[in-house]
Design a protein around this motif. Structure first.
Motif, PDB file in Angstrom:
ATOM      1  N   THR A   2      49.827  37.668  37.686  1.00 36.89           N
ATOM      2  CA  THR A   2      48.469  37.133  37.615  1.00 36.89           C
ATOM      3  C   THR A   2      48.266  36.075  38.698  1.00 36.89           C
ATOM      4  OG1 THR A   2      48.475  37.522  35.251  1.00 36.89           O
ATOM      5  CG2 THR A   2      46.806  36.046  36.102  1.00 36.89           C
ATOM      6  N   THR A   6      42.620  34.420  39.014  1.00 37.19           N
ATOM      7  CA  THR A   6      42.402  35.024  37.700  1.00 37.19           C
ATOM      8  C   THR A   6      42.544  33.985  36.601  1.00 37.19           C
ATOM      9  OG1 THR A   6      43.166  37.163  38.498  1.00 37.19           O
ATOM     10  CG2 THR A   6      43.190  36.825  36.108  1.00 37.19           C
ATOM     11  N   ARG A   7      43.545  33.131  36.710  1.00 39.39           N
ATOM     12  CA  ARG A   7      43.751  32.074  35.711  1.00 39.39           C
ATOM     13  C   ARG A   7      42.567  31.103  35.701  1.00 39.39           C
ATOM     14  NH1 ARG A   7      46.957  34.608  32.710  1.00 39.39           N
ATOM     15  NH2 ARG A   7      49.125  34.737  33.346  1.00 39.39           N
ATOM     16  N   LEU A  11      40.103  30.404  32.558  1.00 37.76           N
ATOM     17  CA  LEU A  11      39.993  29.025  32.080  1.00 37.76           C
ATOM     18  C   LEU A  11      38.532  28.569  32.103  1.00 37.76           C
ATOM     19  CD1 LEU A  11      42.426  26.240  33.076  1.00 37.76           C
ATOM     20  CD2 LEU A  11      39.997  25.832  33.053  1.00 37.76           C
ATOM     21  N   PRO A  38      49.996  31.852  31.524  1.00 38.10           N
ATOM     22  CA  PRO A  38      48.652  31.836  30.931  1.00 38.10           C
ATOM     23  C   PRO A  38      48.286  30.444  30.449  1.00 38.10           C
ATOM     24  CG  PRO A  38      50.152  33.180  29.617  1.00 38.10           C
ATOM     25  CD  PRO A  38      50.923  32.671  30.781  1.00 38.10           C
ATOM     26  N   TYR A  39      46.998  30.179  30.419  1.00 36.69           N
ATOM     27  CA  TYR A  39      46.487  28.925  29.857  1.00 36.69           C
ATOM     28  C   TYR A  39      46.753  28.995  28.358  1.00 36.69           C
ATOM     29  CZ  TYR A  39      43.133  25.085  29.179  1.00 36.69           C
ATOM     30  OH  TYR A  39      42.535  23.891  28.864  1.00 36.69           O
ATOM     31  N   TYR A  62      50.113  23.128  34.192  1.00 37.95           N
ATOM     32  CA  TYR A  62      50.357  23.494  35.593  1.00 37.95           C
ATOM     33  C   TYR A  62      50.790  22.257  36.379  1.00 37.95           C
ATOM     34  CZ  TYR A  62      47.677  27.501  33.985  1.00 37.95           C
ATOM     35  OH  TYR A  62      47.227  28.586  33.263  1.00 37.95           O
TER      36      TYR A  62
END
Length: 93
Positions: A2, A6-7, A11, A38-39, A62
């Motif tokens: 990913t 996209t993240r 989000l 992923p978040y 992150y």
């Protein structure tokens, strides 16, 4: 894998505002970067959460990145601004 783009999109869809992401040097992050986790939050942050508090939440997920929360006009939201106020700028459009 990913991408960062996209993240960020996922989000933003969840939280109701856009962000700009920077790398550890303070430069705009490469949106094609792969392999981001992923978040982990399934619900958006409470409206009473401040921008500064939310940025701390982002940094825990992150740690190699930082971010700025953007209001609908593209301006950077200040740290003491509540997320409900930021989200309201998007509803005005």
């Amino acid at each position: 894998m990913t991408t960062l783009a996209t993240r960020i999109r996922a989000l933003s869809d969840l939280e109701g505002f856009d962000i700009q992401v920077f790398d550890h040097k303070g430069d705009a992050a490469d949106l094609k970067t792969n392999g981001l986790p992923p978040y982990p939050h399934e619900r958006k942050a409470k409206g009473s959460t401040t921008v500064a508090e939310w940025k701390g939440r982002f940094n825990k997920t992150y740690p190699n990145y930082s971010c700025e929360i953007l209001e609908a006009d593209g301006s950077v939201a200040h740290g003491n601004t509540k997320l409900e106020s930021v989200r309201a700028t998007y509803e005005e459009l």
